[in-house]
Design an enzyme around this catalytic site. Structure first.
Site, PDB file in Angstrom:
ATOM      1  N   GLY A 202      -6.061  -5.497   1.500  1.00  0.00           N
ATOM      2  CA  GLY A 202      -4.800  -5.200   2.839  1.00  0.00           C
ATOM      3  C   GLY A 202      -3.865  -7.046   3.416  1.00  0.00           C
ATOM      4  O   GLY A 202      -3.235  -7.352   2.798  1.00  0.00           O
TER       5      GLY A 202
ATOM      6  N   LYS B  29     -13.726  -9.772   8.040  1.00  0.00           N
ATOM      7  CA  LYS B  29     -14.745  -8.474   9.082  1.00  0.00           C
ATOM      8  C   LYS B  29     -15.489  -9.490   8.116  1.00  0.00           C
ATOM      9  O   LYS B  29     -16.324  -8.923   7.741  1.00  0.00           O
ATOM     10  CB  LYS B  29     -14.137  -7.519   8.093  1.00  0.00           C
ATOM     11  CG  LYS B  29     -12.856  -6.878   8.850  1.00  0.00           C
ATOM     12  CD  LYS B  29     -12.400  -5.287   7.514  1.00  0.00           C
ATOM     13  CE  LYS B  29     -11.162  -4.982   7.497  1.00  0.00           C
ATOM     14  NZ  LYS B  29     -10.402  -3.825   6.577  1.00  0.00           N
TER      15      LYS B  29
ATOM     16  N   GLY C 235     -12.787  -3.812   1.332  1.00  0.00           N
ATOM     17  CA  GLY C 235     -14.409  -3.079   1.772  1.00  0.00           C
ATOM     18  C   GLY C 235     -14.679  -2.474   0.381  1.00  0.00           C
ATOM     19  O   GLY C 235     -15.578  -2.320  -0.626  1.00  0.00           O
TER      20      GLY C 235
ATOM     21  N   ARG D 172       0.681  -1.677   0.130  1.00  0.00           N
ATOM     22  CA  ARG D 172      -0.051   0.483  -0.243  1.00  0.00           C
ATOM     23  C   ARG D 172       0.913   1.162   0.793  1.00  0.00           C
ATOM     24  O   ARG D 172       0.284   2.574  -0.388  1.00  0.00           O
ATOM     25  CB  ARG D 172      -1.393   0.002   1.708  1.00  0.00           C
ATOM     26  CG  ARG D 172      -1.856  -0.921   1.157  1.00  0.00           C
ATOM     27  CD  ARG D 172      -3.244  -1.074   2.520  1.00  0.00           C
ATOM     28  NE  ARG D 172      -4.589  -1.357   1.847  1.00  0.00           N
ATOM     29  CZ  ARG D 172      -5.363  -1.904   3.072  1.00  0.00           C
ATOM     30  NH1 ARG D 172      -5.320  -1.716   3.691  1.00  0.00           N
ATOM     31  NH2 ARG D 172      -6.462  -2.401   1.782  1.00  0.00           N
TER      32      ARG D 172
HETATM   33  P1  ADP Z   1      -8.733  -8.179   3.953  1.00  0.00           P
HETATM   34  O1  ADP Z   1      -7.287  -7.187   4.623  1.00  0.00           O
HETATM   35  O2  ADP Z   1      -8.038  -8.752   2.876  1.00  0.00           O
HETATM   36  O3  ADP Z   1      -9.472  -7.494   2.373  1.00  0.00           O
HETATM   37  P2  ADP Z   1      -9.999  -8.925   6.076  1.00  0.00           P
HETATM   38  O4  ADP Z   1      -9.092  -8.601   6.963  1.00  0.00           O
HETATM   39  O5  ADP Z   1     -10.949  -8.737   6.218  1.00  0.00           O
HETATM   40  O6  ADP Z   1      -9.406  -9.354   4.588  1.00  0.00           O
HETATM   41  O7  ADP Z   1      -9.277 -10.362   6.484  1.00  0.00           O
HETATM   42  C1  ADP Z   1      -7.953 -11.268   6.999  1.00  0.00           C
HETATM   43  C2  ADP Z   1      -7.723 -11.400   8.227  1.00  0.00           C
HETATM   44  O8  ADP Z   1      -9.120 -12.971   8.033  1.00  0.00           O
HETATM   45  C3  ADP Z   1      -6.200 -12.425   8.515  1.00  0.00           C
HETATM   46  O9  ADP Z   1      -5.584 -11.488   9.435  1.00  0.00           O
HETATM   47  C4  ADP Z   1      -6.470 -13.975   8.232  1.00  0.00           C
HETATM   48  O10 ADP Z   1      -5.872 -14.462   9.196  1.00  0.00           O
HETATM   49  C5  ADP Z   1      -8.019 -13.821   9.266  1.00  0.00           C
HETATM   50  N1  ADP Z   1      -8.588 -14.813   8.924  1.00  0.00           N
HETATM   51  C6  ADP Z   1      -9.733 -15.910   7.116  1.00  0.00           C
HETATM   52  N2  ADP Z   1     -10.218 -16.388   7.873  1.00  0.00           N
HETATM   53  C7  ADP Z   1     -10.101 -17.420   9.433  1.00  0.00           C
HETATM   54  C8  ADP Z   1     -10.569 -18.118  10.308  1.00  0.00           C
HETATM   55  N3  ADP Z   1     -11.020 -18.852   9.482  1.00  0.00           N
HETATM   56  N4  ADP Z   1     -10.984 -17.488  11.162  1.00  0.00           N
HETATM   57  C9  ADP Z   1     -10.291 -15.957  12.152  1.00  0.00           C
HETATM   58  N5  ADP Z   1      -9.209 -14.946  11.385  1.00  0.00           N
HETATM   59  C10 ADP Z   1      -9.625 -15.302  10.027  1.00  0.00           C
HETATM   60 MG    MG Z   2      -8.032  -6.392   6.290  1.00  0.00          MG
END
Ligand code: ADP
Ligand code: MG
Length: 404
Positions: A360, A200, A384, A35
């Site tokens: 991210g 999230k 998001g 980023r």
């Molecule tokens: P991004 O940043 O790509 O938009 P998010 O912030 O929504 O994605 O989610 C990323 C986080 O989700 C990571 O830190 C990962 O460890 C967590 N995660 C993924 N699967 C699980 C799960 N089954 N239980 C708990 N945490 C999870």
């Molecule tokens: Mg994230």
């Protein structure tokens, strides 16, 4: 949107810019600086034009008050290294330190204000509170540049309200992201498959309704999946669950069926003993046990999709011509829980179709696996924000630039 290419005569002027520097950290170490790198074209261009650059950014979700844990200090350091210039970090957001830092800027200099989310007004739902903070931001700039694509879906003071107060322009990153994502909304080649995961849950469940309308198939893994599994009647043990959304998930499943669309869910999962997980140090002190989704023990947590699911998901991705993926399939920061995310990354990278990875943590995961940006159609800095764009929603931070 006006481009910064139209921004002339900024030599010696103060350019206030919103960037998305919400990078993943392990302690004070940035584990993926994608980023920050993504902001360099705009920052370098403004520097070349001789502007005095004041950067606003956030890190994590502090509770609207200063919290050293969420200081932008590691970001200031890394940004300085990447720019090959000193980046001064103000000790506050809009206080005396920020004012002093901005006043001391020379042409081409870059300063970073502290985490904007240290100010309660930044994310306030009360318009007047955000506007009051935006007034203070606006005193630090002659013009505003919006380049934090990952936050343009937020109606926040440094994204939205400040753009109403200053002449406003879109930075190169925002322009590029919008251009690529538009390809996915205007007659995408079908089948169009969206893969969702991550943590999230509440945020992202809200996008499913609209995604069902545009995509042919939704694949759901990661922390998101368990609320769906629960809605289907499975017990999910200690897995991530949003109780308040179980009914909504049941509704989405019905809706998909009625529309002849598929929502693909895990059929097996990797479970862990959550008491042995030390996320801060990225260690797991006990074994990973694979079970079918109807056998998740009450004391265990689903932390990755299982091998059968990984195959199922990869096969579905293989058939797609257009793909968007946001959210890891498991706690992929821990190597033994990264296989599901790796399988999805590989399926997308191997595909001849057009694939976009967004978010991210998702971007950090694919880079940690060794993929390069051109292994995919595009790696978006926004999770998001890209999802909401793909849903066809109006993003406040873009709409305000279009009005300007
Ligand atoms: P991004 O940043 O790509 O938009 P998010 O912030 O929504 O994605 O989610 C990323 C986080 O989700 C990571 O830190 C990962 O460890 C967590 N995660 C993924 N699967 C699980 C799960 N089954 N239980 C708990 N945490 C999870
Ligand atoms: Mg994230």
């Amino acid at each position: 949107m006006k481009s910064i290419d139209e921004l002339t005569g900024v030599e010696g002027k103060r350019v206030l810019i919103r960037c998305d520097f919400n990078v993943p950290l392990k302690g004070e170490t940035i584990t993926d600086d994608g980023r920050i790198r993504a902001a360099l074209p705009t920052l370098n261009q403004l520097r070349a034009k001789g502007a005095k650059i004041v950067v606003m950014a956030h890190l994590g979700r502090p509770a609207g008050a200063p919290d050293p844990k969420y200081s932008l200090a590691p970001v200031a350091k890394r940004l300085g290294e990447l720019l090959g210039a000193t980046v001064t970090l103000a000790g506050d957001v809009v206080g005396p330190s920020a004012a002093k830092t901005v006043a001391a800027l020379k042409d081409g200099d870059v300063a970073l204000l502290e985490n904007v989310r240290f100010e309660p007004g930044e994310s306030s739902k009360v318009d007047a509170e955000r506007e009051a903070l935006a007034q203070k931001y606006a005193q630090f700039g002659d013009v505003f540049v919006s380049d934090g694509f990952g936050v343009v879906h937020r109606k926040q003071a440094s994204v939205y309200d400040v753009a109403r107060l200053l002449p406003s322009y879109a930075g190169y990153l925002v322009e590029k992201e919008v251009k690529v994502l538009r390809k996915l909304t205007v007659e995408p080649e079908r089948p169009y498959v969206v893969v969702l995961g991550g943590a999230k849950v509440a945020d992202k469940l809200a996008v499913i309704d609209n995604l069902l309308k545009v995509a042919d198939e939704l694949i759901i893994g990661g922390g998101m999946a368990y609320t769906f599994l629960k809605a289907k009647g499975y017990e999910v043990g200690q897995s991530l669950l949003d109780e308040s959304k179980i009914e909504a998930c049941a509704g989405y499943l019905k809706q998909a069926e009625a529309q002849g669309k598929t929502i693909l869910l895990p059929i097996d999962v990797c479970t862990i003993d959550p008491s042995t997980l030390d996320f801060a140090n990225r260690t797991l002190g006990s074994d990973v046990v694979v079970v079918d989704v109807d056998e998740i023990p009450a004391d265990r947590e689903g932390a990755d999709i299982g091998p059968k699911t990984a195959e199922l998901f990869a096969a579905a991705i293989k058939k797609a011509k257009t793909m968007f993926w946001n959210g890891p399939m498991g706690i992929s920061e821990i190597p033994v829980l990264a296989d599901g995310t790796k399988a999805v990354a590989k399926a997308l990278a191997d595909s001849d179709g057009f694939s976009v990875v967004g978010g991210g943590d998702s971007a950090a995961a694919v880079r940690a696996f060794g993929y390069k940006d051109d292994d995919f159609g595009h790696i978006s800095t926004g999770g998001g924000a890209s999802l909401e764009y793909l849903e066809g929603k109006t993003l406040p931070g873009l709409a305000i630039l279009e009005e300007a």
